[in-house]
Motif scaffolding. Structure first.
Motif, mmCIF file in Angstrom:
data_model
loop_
_atom_site.group_PDB
_atom_site.id
_atom_site.type_symbol
_atom_site.label_atom_id
_atom_site.label_comp_id
_atom_site.label_asym_id
_atom_site.label_seq_id
_atom_site.Cartn_x
_atom_site.Cartn_y
_atom_site.Cartn_z
ATOM 1 N N GLU A 5 0.833 -1.327 -0.031
ATOM 2 C CA GLU A 5 0.015 0.051 0.059
ATOM 3 C C GLU A 5 0.854 1.359 0.035
ATOM 4 N N GLU A 6 1.813 1.114 0.818
ATOM 5 C CA GLU A 6 2.831 2.576 0.957
ATOM 6 C C GLU A 6 3.546 2.563 -0.321
ATOM 7 N N MET A 7 3.889 1.596 -1.238
ATOM 8 C CA MET A 7 4.723 1.568 -2.366
ATOM 9 C C MET A 7 3.993 2.444 -3.212
ATOM 10 N N ASN A 8 2.361 2.657 -3.474
ATOM 11 C CA ASN A 8 1.628 3.280 -4.255
ATOM 12 C C ASN A 8 2.106 3.328 -5.490
ATOM 13 N N GLY A 9 2.232 1.829 -6.008
ATOM 14 C CA GLY A 9 2.670 1.635 -7.518
ATOM 15 C C GLY A 9 4.041 1.732 -7.963
ATOM 16 N N VAL A 10 4.636 2.283 -7.003
ATOM 17 C CA VAL A 10 6.232 2.559 -7.468
ATOM 18 C C VAL A 10 6.999 1.368 -7.351
#
Length: 298
Positions: A51-56
């Protein structure tokens, strides 16, 4: 090819800023954390969540089993492979392990790996005899190494026998394995506030299941898990072995994490290439904007 290093002590706030920058630059993030390479060590290393990665895209997380040796040389080789594959993209190197960061940004020394056959022969020789050999083949190293430090003398002589070159020269010659130029940024906070954040983070780790995570890993890997000596895991293992109470383990994790943060400060402050941002004096948005401006002119 260009990249940004986001460094600083544990708990300072590197993750949130790095995600924001990565989104703006369409960049991949490469973790520079010596604990986060281990599989299953998620809660205790504050590993970034999906979730924290936010697609990165993130690299260098969950690389090896916790009982496997993983050296800075292993890290450098793997990261250089990644960088050479994604040369068309921007990259953020994010973490608090200074040696890992330096291995990518500056390279590692050109010293060869130890040769067991040569080393065994040298170990059988008298210390004085070895030091005399060192004085003959590499007087600079003989000046720098104490005669009683037999292991270091052995290594210096071994390197000469392996390469025909002086240890004193090769140890200062770094080999870099990528073509990236890095803007080096480090984050800091008021020490008291940082230590409060570290203490709170440990409490949150306990709420998020650190005890259960360590129990699971300890049951899976046994005593071998202790050998990697990672803060948060070593202390809980001591509790599981009835050596200390759980409250004592938690306090030790906090204390050891604070001490680790001090050592990280010392490491990064000694490197004058870093641009420092104080999160007590600048907002994250101000820091974000300034880094982007500097990156454009890199």
């Amino acid at each position: 090819m260009k990249g940004i290093v986001i460094a600083g002590p544990t708990g300072v706030g590197k993750t949130e800023l790095s995600i924001k920058l990565a989104k703006a630059l369409n960049a991949d993030i490469i973790s520079a954390d010596s604990a986060q390479v281990y599989k299953g060590m998620d809660v205790g290393t504050a590993k970034v969540t999906e979730e924290e990665m936010n697609g990165v895209t993130h690299h260098m997380l969950d690389i090896v089993e916790p009982i496997k040796k993983y050296s800075v040389g292993d890290y450098q080789r793997t990261v250089d492979e990644i960088l050479n594959k994604i040369e068309e993209k921007n990259v953020l190197l994010v973490g608090g392990t200074g040696l890992y960061i330096d291995s990518v940004v500056r390279g590692l020394s050109a010293l060869p790996e130890s040769d067991l056959i040569i080393r065994e022969k040298l170990m059988k020789q008298d210390g004085e005899e070895l030091f005399n050999i060192l004085k003959e083949v590499d007087p600079e190293s003989a000046e720098a190494i104490h005669p009683n430090n037999k292991r270091r003398v052995e290594r210096a002589v071994e390197v000469f026998y392996q390469t025909g070159e002086k240890f004193s020269v090769l140890s200062k010659k770094n080999i870099k394995g990528n073509n990236f130029k890095f803007l080096k940024v480090a984050l800091e906070r008021d020490r008291t506030n940082l230590y409060d954040r570290i203490n709170l983070r440990v409490d949150i780790m306990m709420e998020n299941g650190l005890l259960e995570e360590v129990k699971f890993l300890y049951e899976k890997y046994g005593e071998n898990l202790k050998k990697i000596n990672i803060i948060g895991y070593s202390e809980i293992i001591s509790y599981l072995n009835n050596e200390i109470s759980l409250d004592e383990a938690i306090e030790l994790i906090k204390k050891n994490s604070r001490n680790y943060a001090k050592r990280q400060f010392t490491w990064f402050k000694n490197d004058h290439d870093y641009i420092w941002y104080d999160l007590e004096k600048m907002s994250q948005d101000e820091i974000f904007s300034d880094i982007l401006e500097r990156f454009k002119t890199l």
